[in-house]
Design a protein around this motif. Structure first.
Motif, PDB file in Angstrom:
ATOM      1  N   GLY A 156     -14.221  55.843 -10.512  1.00  9.44           N
ATOM      2  CA  GLY A 156     -12.863  55.906  -9.973  1.00  9.44           C
ATOM      3  C   GLY A 156     -11.937  54.895 -10.626  1.00  9.44           C
ATOM      4  O   GLY A 156     -10.783  55.201 -10.929  1.00  9.44           O
ATOM      5  N   MET A 157     -12.459  53.686 -10.851  1.00  9.17           N
ATOM      6  CA  MET A 157     -11.639  52.658 -11.508  1.00  9.17           C
ATOM      7  C   MET A 157     -11.260  53.091 -12.926  1.00  9.17           C
ATOM      8  O   MET A 157     -10.107  52.958 -13.352  1.00  9.17           O
ATOM      9  CB  MET A 157     -12.422  51.331 -11.547  1.00  9.17           C
ATOM     10  CG  MET A 157     -12.601  50.686 -10.181  1.00  9.17           C
ATOM     11  SD  MET A 157     -13.718  49.261 -10.239  1.00  9.17           S
ATOM     12  CE  MET A 157     -12.801  48.162 -11.317  1.00  9.17           C
ATOM     13  N   GLY A 158     -12.227  53.629 -13.668  1.00  6.92           N
ATOM     14  CA  GLY A 158     -11.942  54.096 -15.022  1.00  6.92           C
ATOM     15  C   GLY A 158     -10.958  55.247 -15.026  1.00  6.92           C
ATOM     16  O   GLY A 158     -10.061  55.322 -15.883  1.00  6.92           O
ATOM     17  N   LEU A 159     -11.088  56.146 -14.033  1.00  4.32           N
ATOM     18  CA  LEU A 159     -10.191  57.296 -13.937  1.00  4.32           C
ATOM     19  C   LEU A 159      -8.756  56.848 -13.689  1.00  4.32           C
ATOM     20  O   LEU A 159      -7.809  57.366 -14.291  1.00  4.32           O
ATOM     21  CB  LEU A 159     -10.666  58.205 -12.804  1.00  4.32           C
ATOM     22  CG  LEU A 159      -9.966  59.558 -12.659  1.00  4.32           C
ATOM     23  CD1 LEU A 159     -10.296  60.440 -13.852  1.00  4.32           C
ATOM     24  CD2 LEU A 159     -10.394  60.235 -11.366  1.00  4.32           C
ATOM     25  N   VAL A 160      -8.577  55.872 -12.796  1.00  9.56           N
ATOM     26  CA  VAL A 160      -7.229  55.401 -12.467  1.00  9.56           C
ATOM     27  C   VAL A 160      -6.626  54.604 -13.634  1.00  9.56           C
ATOM     28  O   VAL A 160      -5.451  54.779 -13.990  1.00  9.56           O
ATOM     29  CB  VAL A 160      -7.274  54.520 -11.195  1.00  9.56           C
ATOM     30  CG1 VAL A 160      -5.939  53.836 -10.971  1.00  9.56           C
ATOM     31  CG2 VAL A 160      -7.649  55.365  -9.989  1.00  9.56           C
ATOM     32  N   ILE A 161      -7.422  53.738 -14.253  1.00  8.09           N
ATOM     33  CA  ILE A 161      -6.897  52.886 -15.328  1.00  8.09           C
ATOM     34  C   ILE A 161      -6.525  53.698 -16.566  1.00  8.09           C
ATOM     35  O   ILE A 161      -5.448  53.523 -17.157  1.00  8.09           O
ATOM     36  CB  ILE A 161      -7.931  51.800 -15.694  1.00  8.09           C
ATOM     37  CG1 ILE A 161      -8.091  50.821 -14.530  1.00  8.09           C
ATOM     38  CG2 ILE A 161      -7.495  51.027 -16.948  1.00  8.09           C
ATOM     39  CD1 ILE A 161      -9.216  49.821 -14.727  1.00  8.09           C
ATOM     40  N   LEU A 162      -7.425  54.625 -16.965  1.00  9.46           N
ATOM     41  CA  LEU A 162      -7.199  55.368 -18.206  1.00  9.46           C
ATOM     42  C   LEU A 162      -6.525  56.719 -17.985  1.00  9.46           C
ATOM     43  O   LEU A 162      -6.025  57.330 -18.919  1.00  9.46           O
ATOM     44  CB  LEU A 162      -8.520  55.560 -18.935  1.00  9.46           C
ATOM     45  CG  LEU A 162      -9.108  54.257 -19.499  1.00  9.46           C
ATOM     46  CD1 LEU A 162     -10.543  54.476 -19.936  1.00  9.46           C
ATOM     47  CD2 LEU A 162      -8.277  53.763 -20.665  1.00  9.46           C
ATOM     48  N   GLY A 163      -6.546  57.195 -16.748  1.00  3.75           N
ATOM     49  CA  GLY A 163      -5.784  58.406 -16.443  1.00  3.75           C
ATOM     50  C   GLY A 163      -6.401  59.701 -16.912  1.00  3.75           C
ATOM     51  O   GLY A 163      -5.688  60.693 -17.103  1.00  3.75           O
ATOM     52  N   LYS A 164      -7.695  59.753 -17.092  1.00  4.23           N
ATOM     53  CA  LYS A 164      -8.322  61.021 -17.463  1.00  4.23           C
ATOM     54  C   LYS A 164      -9.820  60.976 -17.228  1.00  4.23           C
ATOM     55  O   LYS A 164     -10.410  59.896 -17.149  1.00  4.23           O
ATOM     56  CB  LYS A 164      -8.042  61.395 -18.914  1.00  4.23           C
ATOM     57  CG  LYS A 164      -8.304  60.282 -19.918  1.00  4.23           C
ATOM     58  CD  LYS A 164      -7.941  60.697 -21.317  1.00  4.23           C
ATOM     59  CE  LYS A 164      -6.494  60.946 -21.517  1.00  4.23           C
ATOM     60  NZ  LYS A 164      -5.625  59.778 -21.592  1.00  4.23           N
ATOM     61  N   CYS A 165     -10.411  62.168 -17.113  1.00  5.32           N
ATOM     62  CA  CYS A 165     -11.864  62.267 -16.968  1.00  5.32           C
ATOM     63  C   CYS A 165     -12.533  62.028 -18.322  1.00  5.32           C
ATOM     64  O   CYS A 165     -11.904  62.200 -19.368  1.00  5.32           O
ATOM     65  CB  CYS A 165     -12.252  63.647 -16.448  1.00  5.32           C
ATOM     66  SG  CYS A 165     -11.661  63.994 -14.791  1.00  5.32           S
ATOM     67  N   PRO A 166     -13.820  61.656 -18.306  1.00 10.29           N
ATOM     68  CA  PRO A 166     -14.517  61.430 -19.581  1.00 10.29           C
ATOM     69  C   PRO A 166     -14.456  62.631 -20.514  1.00 10.29           C
ATOM     70  O   PRO A 166     -14.355  62.470 -21.732  1.00 10.29           O
ATOM     71  CB  PRO A 166     -15.954  61.134 -19.139  1.00 10.29           C
ATOM     72  CG  PRO A 166     -15.824  60.600 -17.752  1.00 10.29           C
ATOM     73  CD  PRO A 166     -14.672  61.326 -17.150  1.00 10.29           C
ATOM     74  N   SER A 167     -14.523  63.840 -19.956  1.00 10.24           N
ATOM     75  CA  SER A 167     -14.526  65.026 -20.812  1.00 10.24           C
ATOM     76  C   SER A 167     -13.200  65.225 -21.541  1.00 10.24           C
ATOM     77  O   SER A 167     -13.148  65.863 -22.590  1.00 10.24           O
ATOM     78  CB  SER A 167     -14.851  66.261 -19.982  1.00 10.24           C
ATOM     79  OG  SER A 167     -13.954  66.367 -18.892  1.00 10.24           O
ATOM     80  N   ALA A 168     -12.115  64.682 -20.995  1.00  7.16           N
ATOM     81  CA  ALA A 168     -10.803  64.860 -21.625  1.00  7.16           C
ATOM     82  C   ALA A 168     -10.518  63.801 -22.688  1.00  7.16           C
ATOM     83  O   ALA A 168      -9.553  63.917 -23.438  1.00  7.16           O
ATOM     84  CB  ALA A 168      -9.708  64.813 -20.555  1.00  7.16           C
TER      85      ALA A 168
END
Length: 199
Positions: A100-112
């Protein structure tokens, strides 16, 4: 390095998931959908977080609803199989928070990330490098991290808890997600940068 990449393709081909070309074709289709929907953009995911764009949740729910029914049909037809992972509560909770932290900071899912990198986005490249470093750290420290994951509660499935009814569970959950996806109001965030590129 080249040998490791070649070995990776051999492993994929040997697992019976289709030829390497089939896997690449599916990957290209996935990338095209991501680009078409613009879910590789930080603004789209950030818009979802602040309720100014509802594309991400609508698309995710619709995808899970349709793929759930389709995957169940493939499994029942004997052309696909799945393995339920063991439930490690400590690992799941810590992993969910980090994700969740990575999603919020970078703004995308790993697949994107890789789709964004293909467009030349430096922020996505930083995320990819960070993910690779994180994977290496996880691998090297796994014996220590494994102790923090908590007890193995085994594979837990709703059908086991309810005593069967797999088809009913799949249809009911898919129907709920499908209806909720339709009921969520359509709110699209339009990035001014995209508008300027069209002019």
């Amino acid at each position: 390095m080249i040998e490791r990449i070649t070995h990776m393709f051999d492993v994929v081909a040997a697992q019976g998931h289709g030829s390497v070309w089939t896997v690449l074709f599916i990957g290209f289709c996935f990338g095209a959908v991501i680009l078409w929907s613009r879910l590789d953009k930080f603004e789209k995911m950030a818009g979802f977080m602040i309720f100014e764009d509802t594309l991400a949740p609508r698309m995710a729910m619709m995808t899970v609803a349709l793929s759930g029914v389709g995957f169940y049909a493939l499994v029942q037809g004997g052309v696909a199989e799945y393995q339920v992972k063991p439930t490690l509560l400590g690992g799941l909770l810590v992993g969910a928070v980090l994700f969740g932290m990575g999603l919020v900071i970078l703004g995308k899912c790993p697949s994107a990330f890789f789709v964004s990198v293909s467009e030349g986005r430096v922020d996505a490249l930083v995320g990819v490098i960070g993910g690779m470093v994180g994977g290496a750290v996880f691998t090297l420290t796994f014996p220590w991290i494994k102790q923090l994951m908590g007890p193995d509660l085994g594979t837990i499935r709703l059908s086991d808890v309810l005593g069967g009814y797999e088809l009913t569970i799949v249809l009911l959950l898919s129907l709920i997600l499908f209806v909720v996806a339709l009921l969520i109001p359509t709110v699209d965030y339009h990035d001014p940068a995209d508008e300027n590129q069209k002019r």
